[in-house]
Motif scaffolding. Structure first.
Motif, PDB file in Angstrom:
ATOM      1  N   SER A 180       0.844  -1.195   0.000  1.00  0.00           N
ATOM      2  CA  SER A 180       0.000   0.000   0.000  1.00  0.00           C
ATOM      3  C   SER A 180       0.878   1.243   0.000  1.00  0.00           C
ATOM      4  CB  SER A 180      -0.907   0.001   1.232  1.00  0.00           C
ATOM      5  OG  SER A 180      -0.130   0.133   2.413  1.00  0.00           O
ATOM      6  N   LEU A 181       0.265   2.378  -0.343  1.00  0.00           N
ATOM      7  CA  LEU A 181       1.001   3.641  -0.320  1.00  0.00           C
ATOM      8  C   LEU A 181       1.529   3.921   1.079  1.00  0.00           C
ATOM      9  CD1 LEU A 181       1.902   6.360  -1.539  1.00  0.00           C
ATOM     10  CD2 LEU A 181      -0.381   7.253  -0.996  1.00  0.00           C
ATOM     11  N   HIS A 182       0.716   3.664   2.082  1.00  0.00           N
ATOM     12  CA  HIS A 182       1.129   3.894   3.465  1.00  0.00           C
ATOM     13  C   HIS A 182       2.403   3.110   3.794  1.00  0.00           C
ATOM     14  CE1 HIS A 182       0.877   4.327   7.843  1.00  0.00           C
ATOM     15  NE2 HIS A 182       1.055   3.023   7.909  1.00  0.00           N
ATOM     16  N   SER A 183       2.428   1.825   3.429  1.00  0.00           N
ATOM     17  CA  SER A 183       3.594   0.986   3.729  1.00  0.00           C
ATOM     18  C   SER A 183       4.832   1.469   2.985  1.00  0.00           C
ATOM     19  CB  SER A 183       3.300  -0.470   3.360  1.00  0.00           C
ATOM     20  OG  SER A 183       2.258  -0.986   4.158  1.00  0.00           O
ATOM     21  N   LYS A 184       4.661   1.895   1.730  1.00  0.00           N
ATOM     22  CA  LYS A 184       5.805   2.405   0.959  1.00  0.00           C
ATOM     23  C   LYS A 184       6.401   3.650   1.612  1.00  0.00           C
ATOM     24  CE  LYS A 184       4.211   0.748  -3.577  1.00  0.00           C
ATOM     25  NZ  LYS A 184       3.705   1.162  -4.918  1.00  0.00           N
ATOM     26  N   VAL A 185       5.527   4.546   2.057  1.00  0.00           N
ATOM     27  CA  VAL A 185       6.002   5.785   2.688  1.00  0.00           C
ATOM     28  C   VAL A 185       6.699   5.467   4.012  1.00  0.00           C
ATOM     29  CG1 VAL A 185       5.302   7.971   3.732  1.00  0.00           C
ATOM     30  CG2 VAL A 185       4.236   7.206   1.598  1.00  0.00           C
ATOM     31  N   VAL A 186       6.096   4.606   4.817  1.00  0.00           N
ATOM     32  CA  VAL A 186       6.674   4.262   6.119  1.00  0.00           C
ATOM     33  C   VAL A 186       8.037   3.600   5.958  1.00  0.00           C
ATOM     34  CG1 VAL A 186       6.443   2.703   8.094  1.00  0.00           C
ATOM     35  CG2 VAL A 186       4.503   4.100   7.378  1.00  0.00           C
ATOM     36  N   LEU A 187       8.126   2.608   5.081  1.00  0.00           N
ATOM     37  CA  LEU A 187       9.377   1.872   4.910  1.00  0.00           C
ATOM     38  C   LEU A 187      10.481   2.756   4.334  1.00  0.00           C
ATOM     39  CD1 LEU A 187       7.957  -1.519   3.568  1.00  0.00           C
ATOM     40  CD2 LEU A 187       8.938  -1.088   5.829  1.00  0.00           C
ATOM     41  N   SER A 188      10.137   3.568   3.332  1.00  0.00           N
ATOM     42  CA  SER A 188      11.152   4.423   2.717  1.00  0.00           C
ATOM     43  C   SER A 188      11.627   5.503   3.682  1.00  0.00           C
ATOM     44  CB  SER A 188      10.613   5.056   1.436  1.00  0.00           C
ATOM     45  OG  SER A 188       9.439   5.812   1.695  1.00  0.00           O
ATOM     46  N   MET A 189      10.693   6.136   4.413  1.00  0.00           N
ATOM     47  CA  MET A 189      11.075   7.201   5.344  1.00  0.00           C
ATOM     48  C   MET A 189      11.829   6.636   6.545  1.00  0.00           C
ATOM     49  SD  MET A 189      11.327  10.322   6.000  1.00  0.00           S
ATOM     50  CE  MET A 189      10.429  10.921   4.553  1.00  0.00           C
ATOM     51  N   THR A 190      11.398   5.479   7.055  1.00  0.00           N
ATOM     52  CA  THR A 190      12.109   4.847   8.169  1.00  0.00           C
ATOM     53  C   THR A 190      13.528   4.482   7.762  1.00  0.00           C
ATOM     54  OG1 THR A 190      10.041   3.940   9.067  1.00  0.00           O
ATOM     55  CG2 THR A 190      12.094   2.919   9.794  1.00  0.00           C
ATOM     56  N   GLY A 191      13.669   3.875   6.576  1.00  0.00           N
ATOM     57  CA  GLY A 191      14.999   3.515   6.085  1.00  0.00           C
ATOM     58  C   GLY A 191      15.889   4.731   5.906  1.00  0.00           C
ATOM     59  N   PHE A 192      15.315   5.799   5.332  1.00  0.00           N
ATOM     60  CA  PHE A 192      16.100   7.025   5.114  1.00  0.00           C
ATOM     61  C   PHE A 192      16.567   7.623   6.442  1.00  0.00           C
ATOM     62  CE2 PHE A 192      15.969  11.701   5.169  1.00  0.00           C
ATOM     63  CZ  PHE A 192      17.046  11.967   4.323  1.00  0.00           C
ATOM     64  N   LEU A 193      15.650   7.738   7.418  1.00  0.00           N
ATOM     65  CA  LEU A 193      15.997   8.335   8.704  1.00  0.00           C
ATOM     66  C   LEU A 193      17.055   7.521   9.440  1.00  0.00           C
ATOM     67  CD1 LEU A 193      12.471   9.438   9.996  1.00  0.00           C
ATOM     68  CD2 LEU A 193      14.324  10.935   9.228  1.00  0.00           C
ATOM     69  N   ILE A 194      16.959   6.200   9.365  1.00  0.00           N
ATOM     70  CA  ILE A 194      17.946   5.348  10.043  1.00  0.00           C
ATOM     71  C   ILE A 194      19.322   5.483   9.405  1.00  0.00           C
ATOM     72  CG2 ILE A 194      18.615   2.946  10.475  1.00  0.00           C
ATOM     73  CD1 ILE A 194      15.657   2.329  10.932  1.00  0.00           C
ATOM     74  N   ILE A 195      19.381   5.418   8.069  1.00  0.00           N
ATOM     75  CA  ILE A 195      20.676   5.517   7.374  1.00  0.00           C
ATOM     76  C   ILE A 195      21.275   6.910   7.547  1.00  0.00           C
ATOM     77  CG2 ILE A 195      21.792   5.464   5.112  1.00  0.00           C
ATOM     78  CD1 ILE A 195      19.697   3.331   4.309  1.00  0.00           C
ATOM     79  N   PHE A 196      20.456   7.945   7.350  1.00  0.00           N
ATOM     80  CA  PHE A 196      20.928   9.315   7.509  1.00  0.00           C
ATOM     81  C   PHE A 196      21.393   9.569   8.945  1.00  0.00           C
ATOM     82  CE2 PHE A 196      19.975  13.912   8.247  1.00  0.00           C
ATOM     83  CZ  PHE A 196      20.925  14.433   7.373  1.00  0.00           C
ATOM     84  N   GLY A 197      20.612   9.064   9.910  1.00  0.00           N
ATOM     85  CA  GLY A 197      20.973   9.230  11.312  1.00  0.00           C
ATOM     86  C   GLY A 197      22.272   8.531  11.660  1.00  0.00           C
ATOM     87  N   THR A 198      22.469   7.335  11.093  1.00  0.00           N
ATOM     88  CA  THR A 198      23.707   6.592  11.336  1.00  0.00           C
ATOM     89  C   THR A 198      24.919   7.380  10.857  1.00  0.00           C
ATOM     90  OG1 THR A 198      22.537   4.471  11.102  1.00  0.00           O
ATOM     91  CG2 THR A 198      24.935   4.426  10.879  1.00  0.00           C
ATOM     92  N   VAL A 199      24.815   7.940   9.667  1.00  0.00           N
ATOM     93  CA  VAL A 199      25.917   8.724   9.092  1.00  0.00           C
ATOM     94  C   VAL A 199      26.217   9.950   9.949  1.00  0.00           C
ATOM     95  CG1 VAL A 199      26.640  10.095   7.095  1.00  0.00           C
ATOM     96  CG2 VAL A 199      25.466   7.914   6.747  1.00  0.00           C
ATOM     97  N   ILE A 200      25.166  10.662  10.378  1.00  0.00           N
ATOM     98  CA  ILE A 200      25.348  11.873  11.177  1.00  0.00           C
ATOM     99  C   ILE A 200      26.003  11.551  12.522  1.00  0.00           C
ATOM    100  CG2 ILE A 200      24.154  13.713  12.418  1.00  0.00           C
ATOM    101  CD1 ILE A 200      24.320  14.182   9.436  1.00  0.00           C
ATOM    102  N   VAL A 201      25.502  10.533  13.223  1.00  0.00           N
ATOM    103  CA  VAL A 201      26.081  10.151  14.511  1.00  0.00           C
ATOM    104  C   VAL A 201      27.533   9.721  14.337  1.00  0.00           C
ATOM    105  CG1 VAL A 201      25.967   8.494  16.426  1.00  0.00           C
ATOM    106  CG2 VAL A 201      23.855   9.494  15.518  1.00  0.00           C
TER     107      VAL A 201
END
Length: 418
Positions: A197-218
């Protein structure tokens, strides 16, 4: 009750209220160390509250109704629809069954893996108990732990900072609990329907982005900090950065001492905590879908486009207005609580802002000031945790007057923006 504490004496009432609130709202902030202060009976009460708070009372009520073979009424289905953030009642009871199945299965797997690892550090009976408690706590994004009983209060998972199994299992529980039951259901059905579903695509993509981006920043900010990543080898640095990026998903567990992080990292963590987890999950915050909606709305405005589009789907304007409302109300709540706490507590502003955002996002990360709060400060944080778990919009609907349909529209006016 005296039996709930290790010393056999009653816990101060405000601390008992705080603990009950942090467990039910699956936050993780504590005024007394869970493993050091509470007896096994007290810990079991806390674990039960975490499970109830994480899954939701309506979900648990439905479980009892299903076990007793009672019929789920139309009114109850409507409440379940609202509780699970669904757009219709179709298949709502089936979804609840999946929620219970997913939750118990994931917690069981986590408990078994934890037990295997901790059986090397403690007696098997204690390893099983620790495995169950922490699997329930981490999946429900509560972040409560029992490691204070080993001599270092409020230590969380700092002694396992470079332990691959503990880190990976904890992150698996946190992420699966934080993406939401609707997404878990979609992933479970993906093999048969081959579509998300659109909801699942948005959740998975945004969660993945925030985790990867956060890892790099930390990783970048803390690479040379001898009190955090500086003393670890490369694998430890990457693992610790990854964990510190995942835990602001409202988990509350930490493998690095949060008070030793640089201020830039602490402020970045505040942003991640404010965003939080995803709708229909065990986590809090404004939610990843709200943040994604705001981002694409800004991009559409900059590009001069009328429609806000995500994955080739146009979002209704009411979704945009709801995202703006939730974000603004949440921001106002965090600002007001931070200002009040800064007035009544003699503490650094960043620490107070960190604590407030952690409470609102039901995260549980702290810079160590929770036990030092005054009685008034503890009560304010309790209210913030409660408001964060319910959601500011839900709270406004509950407390505000009943909406009435307007019988007329005002003429359109123009003001200069920006």
């Amino acid at each position: 009750m005296p039996f709930a504490s290790r010393q056999g004496v009653p816990t101060p009432f405000v601390d008992a209220v705080f603990t009950a609130t942090t467990a039910t709202c699956v936050t993780g902030l504590v005024t007394v160390d869970t493993g050091l202060h509470y007896s096994v009976a007290g810990q079991l009460i806390i674990m039960t509250l975490v499970q109830l708070g994480g899954l939701g009372f309506m979900t648990m009520a439905t479980l009892f109704a299903l076990v007793l073979r009672k019929r789920i009424s139309l009114r109850e289905r409507l409440i379940l629809q609202e509780a699970m953030n669904q757009t219709s009642m179709e298949g709502i009871v089936r979804l609840i069954r999946k929620v219970l199945l997913f939750s118990l299965s994931i917690e069981l797997v986590g408990a078994v893996l934890f037990t295997i690892r901790w059986s090397y550090d403690m007696p098997i009976g204690k390893a099983v108990y620790f495995g169950i408690f922490h699997a329930v706590s981490f999946f429900n994004n509560a972040g409560l732990d029992l490691f204070g009983q080993f001599g270092v209060p409020f230590a969380s998972l700092t002694q396992y900072v470079d332990d691959p199994l503990i880190n990976l299992v904890s992150m698996m529980l946190i992420i699966t609990g934080g993406i939401g039951f609707v997404v878990l259901s979609d992933l479970f059905d993906f093999r048969s329907i081959r579509k998300l579903s659109l909801h699942s695509k948005v959740v998975l993509s945004m969660t993945g982005f925030l985790i990867i981006f956060g890892t790099v920043i930390v990783f970048i900010f803390e690479f040379t900090n001898s009190k955090t990543l500086g003393s670890l080898d490369w694998s430890g640095k990457i693992l610790a950065s990854f964990f510190q990026s995942v835990t602001p998903r409202t988990a509350g567990a930490n493998t690095l001492d949060m008070s030793s992080l640089r201020q830039a990292t602490q402020f970045f963590t505040i942003i991640l905590m404010f965003i939080g987890a995803s709708p229909g999950s065990t986590g809090g915050g404004i939610k990843t879908t709200t943040f994604a909606t705001l981002v694409v709305a800004v991009i559409a405005m900059i590009r001069g486009r009328e429609d806000i589009v995500l994955f080739r789907f146009r979002l209704a304007r009411e979704r945009i207005f709801k995202a703006l409302t939730i974000t603004l109300m949440s921001l106002v709540l965090v600002i007001v609580v931070t200002m009040v706490l800064s007035t009544i507590e003699d503490m650094a502003f960043l620490k107070v802002l960190f604590e407030t955002t952690s409470a609102f996002g039901t995260v549980g990360l702290t810079l160590g000031i929770t036990p030092q709060l005054s009685t008034a400060g503890k009560i304010i944080i309790c209210f913030t945790m409660f408001a964060g778990r319910l959601g500011p919009l839900t709270l406004a609907y509950a407390l505000g007057p009943r909406a009435e349909k307007e019988l007329y529209r005002h003429p359109e006016g123009k003001i200069i923006i920006g």
